[in-house]
Design a protein around this motif. Structure first.
Motif, PDB file in Angstrom:
ATOM      1  N   ARG B  13       0.761  -1.141   0.028  1.00 33.27           N
ATOM      2  CA  ARG B  13      -0.131  -0.110   0.048  1.00 33.27           C
ATOM      3  C   ARG B  13       0.918   1.261  -0.049  1.00 33.27           C
ATOM      4  O   ARG B  13       1.748   1.300   0.623  1.00 33.27           O
ATOM      5  CB  ARG B  13      -1.066  -0.096   1.318  1.00 33.27           C
ATOM      6  N   ASP B 115      17.623  -0.416  -0.894  1.00 31.28           N
ATOM      7  CA  ASP B 115      15.933  -0.363  -1.611  1.00 31.28           C
ATOM      8  C   ASP B 115      15.233   0.810  -0.929  1.00 31.28           C
ATOM      9  O   ASP B 115      14.988   0.369   0.334  1.00 31.28           O
ATOM     10  CB  ASP B 115      15.518  -1.798  -1.741  1.00 31.28           C
ATOM     11  N   ILE B 116      14.484   1.980  -1.282  1.00 34.10           N
ATOM     12  CA  ILE B 116      13.838   2.637  -0.577  1.00 34.10           C
ATOM     13  C   ILE B 116      12.432   2.734  -1.223  1.00 34.10           C
ATOM     14  O   ILE B 116      11.433   3.659  -0.747  1.00 34.10           O
ATOM     15  CB  ILE B 116      14.389   4.116  -0.334  1.00 34.10           C
ATOM     16  N   THR B 117      12.207   1.426  -2.003  1.00 28.09           N
ATOM     17  CA  THR B 117      10.627   1.493  -2.586  1.00 28.09           C
ATOM     18  C   THR B 117       9.753   1.856  -1.615  1.00 28.09           C
ATOM     19  O   THR B 117       8.553   2.354  -1.806  1.00 28.09           O
ATOM     20  CB  THR B 117      10.565   0.304  -3.294  1.00 28.09           C
ATOM     21  N   HIS B 118       9.773   1.047  -0.351  1.00 25.48           N
ATOM     22  CA  HIS B 118       8.816   1.229   0.532  1.00 25.48           C
ATOM     23  C   HIS B 118       8.995   2.279   1.694  1.00 25.48           C
ATOM     24  O   HIS B 118       8.196   2.419   2.376  1.00 25.48           O
ATOM     25  CB  HIS B 118       8.910  -0.049   1.291  1.00 25.48           C
ATOM     26  N   GLY B 119      10.240   2.976   1.553  1.00 23.93           N
ATOM     27  CA  GLY B 119      10.248   4.020   2.523  1.00 23.93           C
ATOM     28  C   GLY B 119      10.272   5.523   2.102  1.00 23.93           C
ATOM     29  O   GLY B 119      10.275   6.368   2.887  1.00 23.93           O
ATOM     30  N   ARG B 120       9.759   5.589   0.980  1.00 22.84           N
ATOM     31  CA  ARG B 120       9.587   7.117   0.406  1.00 22.84           C
ATOM     32  C   ARG B 120       8.195   7.023  -0.365  1.00 22.84           C
ATOM     33  O   ARG B 120       7.630   6.137  -0.834  1.00 22.84           O
ATOM     34  CB  ARG B 120      10.547   7.223  -0.499  1.00 22.84           C
ATOM     35  N   ASN B 161      11.441  17.984   4.506  1.00 22.80           N
ATOM     36  CA  ASN B 161      12.561  17.902   3.361  1.00 22.80           C
ATOM     37  C   ASN B 161      12.106  17.100   2.308  1.00 22.80           C
ATOM     38  O   ASN B 161      11.654  15.847   2.468  1.00 22.80           O
ATOM     39  CB  ASN B 161      13.601  17.284   4.042  1.00 22.80           C
ATOM     40  N   GLU B 180      10.131  11.433   2.523  1.00 18.27           N
ATOM     41  CA  GLU B 180      10.167   9.929   3.162  1.00 18.27           C
ATOM     42  C   GLU B 180       8.664   9.741   3.537  1.00 18.27           C
ATOM     43  O   GLU B 180       7.947  10.530   3.503  1.00 18.27           O
ATOM     44  CB  GLU B 180      10.799  10.254   4.691  1.00 18.27           C
ATOM     45  N   ARG B 181       8.508   8.549   3.646  1.00 20.91           N
ATOM     46  CA  ARG B 181       7.074   7.733   3.469  1.00 20.91           C
ATOM     47  C   ARG B 181       6.104   8.450   4.455  1.00 20.91           C
ATOM     48  O   ARG B 181       4.895   9.103   4.147  1.00 20.91           O
ATOM     49  CB  ARG B 181       7.064   6.452   3.707  1.00 20.91           C
ATOM     50  N   SER B 182       6.383   8.557   5.748  1.00 18.41           N
ATOM     51  CA  SER B 182       5.468   8.830   6.727  1.00 18.41           C
ATOM     52  C   SER B 182       4.810  10.293   6.686  1.00 18.41           C
ATOM     53  O   SER B 182       3.984  10.802   7.105  1.00 18.41           O
ATOM     54  CB  SER B 182       5.932   8.717   8.085  1.00 18.41           C
ATOM     55  N   SER B 183       5.350  11.188   5.793  1.00 12.52           N
ATOM     56  CA  SER B 183       5.105  12.442   5.646  1.00 12.52           C
ATOM     57  C   SER B 183       4.108  12.790   3.944  1.00 12.52           C
ATOM     58  O   SER B 183       3.963  13.675   4.008  1.00 12.52           O
ATOM     59  CB  SER B 183       6.298  13.670   5.676  1.00 12.52           C
ATOM     60  N   GLN B 185       1.397  11.547   2.934  1.00 13.52           N
ATOM     61  CA  GLN B 185      -0.069  11.860   2.931  1.00 13.52           C
ATOM     62  C   GLN B 185      -0.071  13.445   3.403  1.00 13.52           C
ATOM     63  O   GLN B 185      -1.137  14.348   2.760  1.00 13.52           O
ATOM     64  CB  GLN B 185      -0.791  10.978   3.977  1.00 13.52           C
ATOM     65  N   TYR B 186       0.634  13.806   4.272  1.00 13.62           N
ATOM     66  CA  TYR B 186       0.465  15.275   4.890  1.00 13.62           C
ATOM     67  C   TYR B 186       0.859  16.303   3.505  1.00 13.62           C
ATOM     68  O   TYR B 186       0.395  16.906   3.231  1.00 13.62           O
ATOM     69  CB  TYR B 186       1.463  15.349   5.764  1.00 13.62           C
TER      70      TYR B 186
END
Ligand SMILES: [Zn+2]
Lengths: 933, 207, 97
Positions: B13, B115-120, B161, B180-183, B185-186
């Protein structure tokens, strides 16, 4: 009030009103009709309204003075918006306009109030009145709020309007859209520069707009030329607020876009200041009566709005603008009763009348009946933006105004009235030359000088022989300045603050020069030695909404957050992260971990991927313990100290391969630790070969904790979980719930058997749901941050930043066992060597038990001796669902740190509670049997 | 390990979610929303993403674009995201295949890829008004003369950033925004909010 | 707002950077006395005039940089990657603008 055409004159060549579009609004409840293009004030003037406000201190009736944005007497309440500059704001259909500061009413003669307040509203009243007695302050506040000139802020619950923000990077920014400013924009645009042209009024043109037919013809051609350039962005009803370091310029745009207002932050190549000139009032008795106005106000009202400001006028003129006003008023049908020419020695001594002008007394003692007194006695150069660029303008006695000295920053230039005078053609020529040079400087070319524009000579006229108002908005009279000087406030900055002259909404644009002139005369000095006050940002008032801009607050969310929200999570904000604090019953969540198994979303846990042959050197440097012998497949807990030995962060780092480590940090410390590691690599050990990649959000971290955690995990992973092969503090990689490359390690923050799994984040929700599904029969349940805090406190595990503070060194936190002073170098070593040598003679983190087991002292409660001497504090406290008693950690001094020491804790209500220091930090399972299981 | 249908078909997701039809494509739940708006914002977080970092003097620095430039090599977008740092973005590739052609061995210097596929989070804003929208929050000059097509830079936008890559689509202005991923949606919300003035519309993956 | 011309990223607002202290302090673990060590930790020259200092471009290239700035005028005379030699043309006597 019925629409009255009595004050509206025939069509003017430069009028900005659209007579085909009437606008209906109300003024203090009565209907008024104006035209589209009218300002609120011009529409009121056209309807015969002359009194616009009551003055701040003395409640004197006041009328139009400047008919511009900074007219001191025309701030109105419009709907729920206070302090609207009504001589600027265009009137809109349905506006509900009210006078402010009209207590008890605009028309009521408040002579009694005048005398009442006059006694204590003299100069310096702010400073004198409120010194003592302190008990009267509430009364002062009550009385003064009656006199406050502000309007009513919108009621709470009013829907927010949109305040926008944008960044801009014009090569040349021109502040002021008069003839010189327009020409400067053209000069710059012709040489290819991107130009932003900012004009405070609704249209470009400056004084040409309300000039004669020749001015209007020149204006039309300048406007057409400006419009022909794509690289000139014109902002009208906008104002440059300030100039800061490196030509950082703030602009507020007040209308003409989708948002209510917009703050533009511009990084400008060259700033061209073309702010023009502001006409200066004259100081004499009665100069604040409605009907006394500036020549430019008369020209604006007639030329732009086709409004006749009076019936019979006296004009006091010292310059061509005054002469123009005479001609204009005459052609508008105003009877010119007398022209007093300052150039021929004429003077105005006083305006007669109460509540409005009825006559004018001249210097020769004669009196003329009139309802309008127009003055044209000189100009003030609004040099604010030059001040902000470091310039200190100098007084030019021949021109009777300040002019720029040498501009100390080559990226700031000036043109137009602020530097000198000339015909329209001369102003335009100077503007073009400055604009072209501004563009060249923005390109980085060597600065060339531009031929000067010199000011015309002008008589120095400030005050008559009588006493009048110097500052209308602050109600400061010339005699107040004189008495301030007598009291010793004889420097310009002191006199300004003591009298508050120039501290009102116009911020000195109208008042500053007259204040200085009165002060110079009172102290028998010339202008040079009197000096002036420094203009600081903002140039014009700005709404708080525009400063606030778009409201945004970064928020970070876990890939599992949607599940948390759907399952009753009560969220908390931790740093920028939104985290489930609990799902309804944190104690039950904690108990479920102790008895069965729980899972917690630890996504915010900081994670750094470290690779390279020198990683172990870096670990040895930033952690206090030794990392030399960490085997592949093992993890270790470490503590980081700053160079002063203070505990900075902690976490577990695992070795995944020969040159590959995964470091975890506290959630809030992730960014700092990354910067910290880069600092060592980039500035101290540049030869070390290490690469760092932040992977905090690349991996979702889930902790599975509890006696059934092994059973639960075994159902979804191919990793061998047998304790013989996967022991405590080991790390393995494998698939979890069908997702490859998951990292699993065994640690025990909660004190239970637990597995922390790190899963590619896009599959975080998938793995979370799989764990819940697979563990249904085991009683698996999610637990939140609060349950985790309870569990770790029962186990006596500290939290950096909660159980330590900015003064806690490693030994004080009970972390001495993790400090290896034998290492050659590590951050914090010198201080820790010194602390170790004190052999325990410092404060200690200890676990304590309250004597009353049901009492949970609030965190941060003080620990005292001898009654009230504070010697320590409770750092963490909770009721333990496992032990059914309160559990606490505390910082105590060395002499109270021994097991069995009795402590006195101060509770919130002042009561004292007794507590005893425990042997061991851990309340639950001090031997660590459970977590090693 | 027990077998369960529950995790037989794992679904990846994106950090970004918005209204509209979704379907699972190549294991990713993606939006298939469409729009004919002149300004669109698309979620491209499902792209395979790799970050490469090297120590000073590594030979990879000569094989990849300089800091501030992005180039397309076949289906891969190579981005010089900073000194000694690059991103590789591509659709439908494995991380290993993205770096397969690159030589990581180098005497005296070290290189790594992650691999940052899932991290960004990765978004694409396309339309002539894109720079005006971004200027609501981005302090870096987006003029052609400063950041032409193929530029890449990192800056702080609305408190986050983020990397910006100017990657025009068939002559239409287009920017990739990477954070980065957690931001994600914001930041998506911030950009959509700033784009209301220009009628921005979120779109999904064209099928 | 100060504009800092990052050698990697170009001119950027100073809010993107973190000030990382005055340059030239030596971290001498082996022979510093406690007093010297604490001077290293806590004391700064903080002169009015030209000062060499470090900045960390935290929101951009994430590199430590060396620069020279005038603390009176805030003029930044040069910015180079950390550890790079300072431009030789500048001297301490040279004044701003
Ligand atoms: Zn940089």
């Amino acid at each position: 009030m019925s629409p009255s055409e009595h004050w509206r004159i025939e069509r003017q060549p430069g009028e900005v009103i659209d007579r085909s579009q009437p606008i209906n609004f109300t003024w203090n409840g009565s209907p008024v009709t104006g035209y589209s293009g009218d300002t609120i004030v011009s529409a009121l003037m056209a309807s015969g309204v002359r009194v616009m406000s009551r003055s701040f201190k003395y409640h004197r009736p006041r009328g139009v003075v400047t008919a511009t944005y900074f007219d001191p007497n025309c701030s109105f309440q419009v709907g729920d918006e206070p302090n609207v500059r009504a001589a600027h704001r265009q009137v809109r259909e349905g506006d509900v306009v009210r006078a402010q500061n009209a207590w008890p009413s605009l028309s009521f003669d408040v002579r009694a109030a005048n005398q009442l307040v006059g006694r204590f509203l003299g100069p310096g009243f702010y400073y004198k009145t409120f010194i003592r007695p302190q008990t009267l302050w509430p009364l002062y506040q009550k009385v003064l709020s009656r006199f406050s000139p502000g309007g009513e802020p919108p009621p709470i619950g009013t829907p927010h309007e949109i305040f926008d923000k944008r960044f801009a990077h014009p090569d040349v920014l021109v502040a002021g859209g008069g003839p010189a400013g327009m020409a400067a924009a053209l000069g710059a645009a012709r040489s290819g520069a991107s130009v932003m042209l900012v004009e405070e009024e609704y249209e470009l043109g400056g004084h040409l707009r309300y000039g004669g037919v020749e001015s209007l013809a020149a204006l039309a051609s300048l406007r057409a030329e400006v419009a022909s350039f794509d690289n000139i962005e014109v902002l009208t009803d906008s104002v440059v607020l300030g100039r800061y370091d490196d030509n950082w310029v703030g602009i507020v745009q007040r209308s003409g876009m989708w948002a209510k207002e917009r703050l533009i932050k511009a990084r400008v190549g060259t700033l061209v200041v073309a702010a023009g000139l502001i006409e200066r009032p004259y100081v004499f008795e009665g100069n604040d009566l409605p009907g006394v106005m500036l020549a430019t106000a008369a020209l604006r009202l007639t030329g732009l709005h086709a409004v006749k400001p009076g019936t019979t006028a006296v004009v006091f003129t010292a310059n061509s603008t005054g002469d123009e006003a005479v001609a204009r008023l005459r052609s508008a049908g105003v009877q010119i009763a007398r022209v007093l020419d300052a150039r021929k020695g004429d003077d105005v001594v006083r305006a007669l009348g109460r509540g409005k002008v009825t006559g004018v007394e001249a210097g020769d003692g004669s009196t003329t009946e009139a309802d309008l007194l127009v003055t044209a006695t000189g100009w003030t150069a609004p040099t604010s933006l030059l001040n902000m660029a470091g310039d200190r303008p100098i007084w030019n006695p021949q021109a009777a105004r300040f002019t720029p000295s040498e501009l100390i920053d080559i990226r700031v230039m000036a043109t137009g009235g602020i530097v000198g005078d000339g015909s329209t053609a001369e102003l335009v020529a100077h503007g073009r030359a400055v604009g072209s040079e501004a563009a060249a400087r923005a390109r980085g070319e060597v600065p060339q000088s531009v031929a000067a524009l010199t000011p015309y000579p002008h008589p120095a006229l400030f005050q008559s022989t009588t006493v009048g108002f110097v500052d209308f908005s602050e109600d400061v009279k010339s005699k107040d300045i004189v008495s301030a000087a007598r009291e010793g406030y004889d420097s310009s900055e002191l006199a300004k603050r003591f009298t508050t002259s120039g501290m009102g909404p116009a911020q000195g644009k109208l008042e500053m020069v007259n204040t200085m002139a009165v002060l110079a005369e009172a102290t028998d000095r010339d202008f040079e030695s009197t000096g002036t006050t420094v203009w600081r940002p903002p140039y014009a008032p700005i709404s708080l909404g525009a400063l606030a801009g778009r409201a945004f607050e970064p928020e970070r969310i876990s890939p599992i957050q949607s599940w948390h929200n759907e399952h009753g999570a009560k969220n908390m904000v931790a740093g920028q992260w939104i985290r489930p604090e609990h799902y309804g019953n944190p104690a039950a969540e904690a108990a479920n971990v102790r008895s069965r198994v729980g899972i917690i979303d630890l996504s915010p846990l900081g994670k750094l991927d470290l690779r390279g042959p020198d990683v172990v050197k870096l670990l040895n440097l930033v952690y206090t313990n030794s990392w030399d012998n960490l085997a592949i497949g093992s993890v270790r807990y470490g503590v980081m100290c700053a160079e002063d030995g203070v505990v900075m962060d902690d976490g577990v780092t695992g070795r995944l391969g020969a040159d590959h480590y995964l470091m975890t940090t506290t959630s809030s410390g992730a960014g700092n630790v990354w910067d910290w590691l880069e600092m060592w690599l980039q500035t101290v050990h540049r030869e070390w070969q290490v690469t760092i990649t932040p992977v905090t959000t690349a991996l979702v971290s889930i902790n599975i904790a509890g006696p059934h955690s092994r059973e639960l995990l075994s159902r979804v992973t191919d990793i061998d979980l047998d304790p013989a092969s996967f022991g405590y503090l080991k790390v393995r990689t494998g698939s979890v719930a069908g997702i490859d490359d998951c990292i699993v390690w065994r640690i025990g923050f909660t004190g239970e058997l637990s597995f922390e799994i790190h899963v590619p984040a896009s599959y975080g929700l998938h793995v979370w749901q799989a764990l819940l599904e697979a563990g249904k029969d085991l009683g698996v349940a999610a637990f939140g941050v609060e349950a985790q805090r309870i569990l770790r406190l029962e186990k006596g595990h500290l939290i950096v930043g909660q159980d330590t503070d900015g003064l806690t060194l490693a030994y004080q936190a009970g972390l001495g066992g993790l400090v290896k002073l034998g290492k050659d170098d590590f951050s914090g070593k010198p201080e820790l060597v010194l602390q170790e040598a004190r052999a325990g003679d410092h404060s200690h983190l200890v676990a304590i038990e309250t004597v009353d087991p049901m009492l949970v002292p609030p965190e941060a409660s003080q620990i005292v001796v001898n009654g009230n001497d504070i010697v320590g504090r409770v750092t963490s406290s909770r009721m333990s669902p496992t032990l059914h008693r309160s559990v606490c950690l505390a910082h105590v001094p060395a002499d109270l740190a021994a097991p069995g020491s009795r402590l006195t804790i101060v509770l919130t209500n002042g009561d004292r509670a007794e507590a005893v220091v425990r042997e061991n930090l851990a309340f639950v399972d001090p031997e660590g049997v459970r977590l090693r299981g | 390990m027990a077998e369960s249908s529950l995790w037989a078909m794992p679904i990846a997701r994106s950090p970004i979610d918005f209204d509209g039809p979704h379907q699972v494509v190549d294991g990713w739940e993606v939006s298939t929303r469409t729009s004919d708006s002149a300004l669109t914002i698309a979620d491209e977080s499902h792209l395979t993403k790799v970050v490469i970092r090297v120590t000073d003097g590594h030979s990879l620095a000569g094989a990849l674009p300089p800091t501030g430039r992005a180039v397309r090599v076949a289906a891969t977008l190579q981005v010089g995201s900073g000194p000694n740092e690059w991103y590789l973005f591509a659709a439908g590739e494995t991380p290993d295949s993205l770096v397969a052609e690159l030589e990581f061995e180098c005497v005296g210097a070290f290189a790594s890829w992650v691999d940052i596929t899932h991290g960004r989070a990765l978004m694409r804003i396309t339309g002539v008004d894109a720079p005006r929208l971004l200027a609501s929050h981005c302090a870096v000059n987006l003029a052609d003369s400063v950041t032409p097509n193929g530029s890449a830079f990192r800056t702080s936008i609305a408190g986050v950033n983020a990397d910006f890559i100017r990657d025009d689509r068939e002559g239409v202005l287009s920017y990739l925004v990477h954070c980065e991923r957690s931001s994600g949606q914001y930041l998506f919300g911030v950009l959509v909010d700033a784009g209301v003035e220009y009628r921005i519309d979120p779109v999904g993956i064209a099928r | 707002m100060l504009l800092i011309d990052c050698p990697y990223c170009g001119p950027r607002n100073s809010t993107e950077f973190r000030h990382a202290g005055e340059a030239g302090k030596s971290r001498d673990l082996a022979s510093a006395t406690p007093a010297q060590w604490r001077r290293y930790l806590y004391e700064y020259d903080n002169p009015l005039g030209w000062v060499r200092e470090s900045w960390f471009h935290s929101a951009g290239c994430r590199r430590y940089l060396s620069s020279e700035r005038h603390t009176g005028t805030n003029e930044v005379r040069w910015v180079v990657p950390f550890g790079t030699a300072a431009p030789s043309s500048t001297t301490d006597e040279e004044t701003s603008r």
